[in-house]
Scaffold this active site. Structure first.
Site, PDB file in Angstrom:
ATOM      1  N   GLU A 205      45.524  27.555  51.762  1.00  0.00           N
ATOM      2  CA  GLU A 205      46.030  26.762  52.936  1.00  0.00           C
ATOM      3  C   GLU A 205      45.598  25.414  53.077  1.00  0.00           C
ATOM      4  O   GLU A 205      46.377  24.515  53.367  1.00  0.00           O
ATOM      5  CB  GLU A 205      45.635  27.795  54.169  1.00  0.00           C
ATOM      6  N   SER A 272      42.857  39.848  37.075  1.00  0.00           N
ATOM      7  CA  SER A 272      42.577  41.136  36.440  1.00  0.00           C
ATOM      8  C   SER A 272      43.907  41.539  35.816  1.00  0.00           C
ATOM      9  O   SER A 272      44.985  41.139  36.222  1.00  0.00           O
ATOM     10  CB  SER A 272      42.183  42.360  37.449  1.00  0.00           C
TER      11      SER A 272
END
Length: 830
Positions: A205, A272
């Site tokens: 952000e 991952s």
């Protein structure tokens, strides 16, 4: 002769005294080294012993196999968790202490002023206090497990103190860190710390807001920070309009966070891989699952391999020292893996201060006082610092001096953080412990309903079914949210505030899809409109392409084909981008004499033209490609973003593709605004290649064919404290030449800046492949070793296997563990 003798005799005497002094110095040095070795070796754990301990209901055996993996054999769940706590404290007591001090905001008590900023931030987030309050929210079985685990840790601490076992770890001799007894809340706090280490949405952000203030054209923001296209794979108003006061402020310069900071840069906020195949897509009679979670490399690794015997059966896999759970692995009925979900579970709010009273902030209902508390940070060799903690209805107030917040915060305002992990009824621990006892995919999904943070994609198999589900609390946002959670928004506007937490039924899930395969590479998994979207910022847009091709390239899969995919080093980004950026450069240049930049450029292009995109450590092409793309992106954005370009220190493939395909006029980035000519993308690509070749020449030499990617892409498993200490760093840091890159399935995320921008610092710290056709043929590995003690042979013995893409057996067969044991610890009741 007298004169001669008069000179020789004093010189002989001087020589004898110098010899004596040198011999004394050597002797003292040897004594010092011996003393250091003796003190350090005292804390090496003895794995073959019998110890009487209080707090168990029956005798416990901890059988360590030849890789140092403890097999905890107990007659009750309580004793199994006690044994895990003891084993963790035997091998990783310093690591556990450091994590606990980090989350408590107490690092400065032992490290001095250099960690004050980290401590004050952790005090502001107040994660440990929230963890203490969350203890009461756990179910009864989890409370028993937490208490038993803490008792096991404390049994080891008591043993260290009573038997003078070198304070438990060598680091305790260098840093005076008194050990308080372990508490159940400490384990919950470490889960919250992991949530922080895996969270990057609020940093995204900030970056988006800063970039929007810098770019004069709104459409260019979508170029460099685009939404991930497509429907997903599983099986906004301008910031300046929201806050006109922020326009034109001086930008704070980006800088690395302080020592031991748990807050990652956006590119390092977890990643991952996980994928599973149903029986119809496997060569055997059982389901398959592969999982490799990615974290920052450290020595020792974050993960600790362990096996426990519970009432529901044996469980084996990866644990995090300090947490009483197998967080990924398998039981006799189930196997499960986790990947970062990239759920948008954080929002920043700009809070307006009351101009007449800065102790109040604006809310939808008027001015309201901050909730405040004073906290004292003790500092080694310095006066303590008192920090005033402030909270709003939205969350804790963050300091403007951190994360470049000063550049986006208007005068008279502060910034607060809303985050799902800031819960004082966090039941993630209950969900994690319950998951070990699940016996089916459906049961696992049901037990995960209470999971809060960090948000994960949970991939699960039993002997018949496969499934994947997003687990974690999803914020409920109003459809009228001004920035849709993509940039900081006014905290006093009701529609910008969270409306609560969505029910677990809103979390996407897939069970037994028709194609027979599910998986996640941190990619976009589903395309749902705001406000029930998952995220606008995902961790992968490239690896998923290679994964999809490898999964669909075979009709059926085996354990070995899943291992092949885990270790794949082909970069889909390289295969996509090189034809675009080099299309007007290949085979178009004129003849040039040897030694000229033109000839060197031709040699580089010829090498790349015949390259298949494999980021192999022994090849020169990956280094040429990586240096070219790095120089190219910098040339594209530097004149538009200025110093802010330093924050874009990793390649953004979608941005470069948009530019060279001229999507919505994105080729405008190729023109250098501050120059008179109009540069083309071909011009910039050529100049960037020359930049890269000059850099390579200065850093690695001019012989392009002799370059090795592995020389630049060394994996850095550095000790977080001793890794910076002269001499000791040579014993504690582990460096390895590695293949892979930012966008390969065998991911090796590069540092991105400094003298060694391509150093491998973030990747698969654990790999596991689970085969339910033959469960005991399942395999796993971690990136360093089991021990946190640098004098132990188990400190780095798994590291070379990991580097070579090898694994160790993952069996629940007790006889196999005993046959290969390096010691059996018996914890007996007094």
């Amino acid at each position: 002769m007298k004169t001669t003798d008069g000179i020789i005799l004093p010189m002989a005497l001087l020589f004898r005294w110098l010899l004596r002094l040198a011999s004394t110095a050597v002797l003292l040095g040897l004594v010092a080294v011996g003393l250091v070795y003796y003190l350090a070796s005292r804390s090496l754990p003895d794995y073959d012993k019998t110890l009487a301990v209080a707090g168990t209901t029956a005798d416990i055996e901890i059988v360590r196999d030849n890789a140092g993996v403890p097999h905890i054999l107990a007659r009750s769940d309580r004793d199994a968790f006690f044994g895990l706590g003891y084993a963790h404290a035997q091998d990783r007591l310093w690591q556990m202490t450091l994590m606990r001090r980090t989350v408590q905001g107490r690092l400065s008590e032992i490290f001095g002023r250099r960690t004050v900023e980290t401590d004050t931030l952790m005090r502001r987030l107040d994660l440990h206090t929230l963890a203490v309050r969350s203890v009461e929210a756990q179910d009864g079985a989890t409370l028993d497990s937490l208490a038993a685990y803490a008792a096991g840790v404390n049994a080891r601490i008591e043993e260290v103190n009573d038997r003078s076992l070198g304070r438990g770890a060598p680091e305790f001799f260098l840093f005076n860190a008194p050990l308080a007894p372990w508490q159940p809340a400490d384990s919950i706090a470490i889960v919250k710390l992991m949530s922080l280490q895996l969270s990057g949405q609020f940093r995204n952000e900030i970056l988006r807001a800063r970039t929007s203030l810098r770019l004069p054209e709104a459409e260019r923001l979508e170029d460099i920070l685009p939404e991930i296209p497509g429907a997903g794979t599983a099986a906004l108003p301008e910031y300046a309009q929201l806050f006109p006061g922020a326009k034109g402020q001086q930008f704070a310069q980006g800088r690395p966070e302080g020592p031991l900071s748990p807050v990652p840069e956006p590119d390092f906020a977890g990643a991952s891989n996980a994928w599973a195949a149903a029986t119809g897509r496997t060569a055997g009679s059982g389901t398959l699952l592969a999982n490799d979670p990615h974290l920052g490399f450290t020595a020792p690794s974050t993960w600790y391999l362990a096996r426990m015997d519970l009432a529901t059966g044996g469980v084996i896999g990866g644990t995090i020292p300090g947490v009483p759970a197998i967080l990924l692995g398998r039981s006799e009925q189930l196997a499960w893996g986790i990947t970062s979900a990239y759920l948008d579970d954080q929002d920043l709010y700009i809070e307006e201060l009351d101009p007449e009273n800065n102790e109040r902030y604006r809310t939808p209902d008027g001015w309201k006082r901050f909730r405040t508390r004073r906290s004292i940070v003790e500092i080694k060799d310095a006066a303590p610092v008192t920090v005033t903690l402030r909270w709003t209805d939205n969350g804790p107030v963050l300091p403007k001096s951190r994360f470049d917040l000063a550049g986006i915060t208007p005068p008279g305002h502060v910034v607060s953080l809303a985050w799902t992990a800031l819960s004082d009824t966090d039941t993630s621990m209950s969900a994690a412990i319950g998951l070990m006892k699940a016996d089916s995919v459906e049961d696992a999904f049901e037990r995960s309903d209470t999971y809060v943070a960090p948000a994960q994609m949970l991939t699960v198999i039993d002997d018949e079914s496969i499934g994947m589900k997003l687990v974690g609390a999803m914020p409920e946002r109003d459809a009228a949210h001004q920035s849709k959670g993509r940039m900081p928004s006014p905290g006093w506007i009701e529609s910008n505030r969270w409306q609560g937490i969505l029910p677990d039924s809103a979390n996407p899930r897939w069970i037994d899809p028709e194609g027979g395969i599910v998986g996640n590479t941190n990619n976009k998994v589903i395309d749902r409109p705001f406000p029930r979207h998952i995220s606008y910022d995902w961790g992968d847009s490239q690896r998923v392409q290679r994964w999809s091709a490898m999964m669909q390239g075979r009709a059926v899969h085996t354990r070995d084909s899943f291992i092949e995919a885990q270790l794949d080093t082909v970069s889909p980004a390289a295969r996509t981008l090189l034809p675009l950026i080099g299309r007007d450069l290949w085979y178009t240049g004129e003849a040039a004499p040897e030694g000229t930049p033109e000839r060197r450029r031709r040699r580089a292009l010829d090498l790349l033209a015949n390259w298949n995109g494999e980021m192999n450590e022994h090849l020169p092409e990956p280094l040429i490609y990586a240096a070219w793309l790095r120089a190219l992106q910098d040339r594209l954005i530097r004149d538009d973003l200025g110093p802010l370009a330093d924050d874009y220190d990793h390649i953004r493939p979608l941005f470069i593709e948009r530019v060279f395909r001229d999507v919505d006029g994105a080729s405008a980035w190729c023109d250098v605004v501050r120059s008179a000519p109009t540069e083309t993308c071909t011009d910039i690509a050529r100049l960037a290649l020359d930049d890269a070749l000059v850099w390579i020449d200065e850093r690695y030499g001019s012989a392009l064919e002799s370059l090795r990617w592995g020389d630049a892409h060394q994996a850095r498993h550095d000790h977080p404290v001793l890794g910076e200490v002269p001499v000791l760093r040579y014993f504690t840091n582990i460096r390895q030449s590695t293949s892979g890159g930012d966008f390969t399935l065998q991911r090796g995320l590069t540092l991105g800046h400094g003298r060694d921008p391509f150093a491998n610092v973030h990747g698969a710290t654990y790999r596991g492949v689970y085969d339910f056709a033959d469960p005991d043929s399942s395999v796993f590995i971690s990136s360093t070793g089991q021990s946190g003690h640098f004098l132990s042979r188990h400190y780095d013995d798994l590291g070379q296997l990991w580097r070579r893409g090898e694994y160790i057996p993952m069996s629940l067969d007790e006889d196999l563990a005993r046959a290969a044991s390096v010691g059996v610890t018996r914890l007996v009741t007094p």
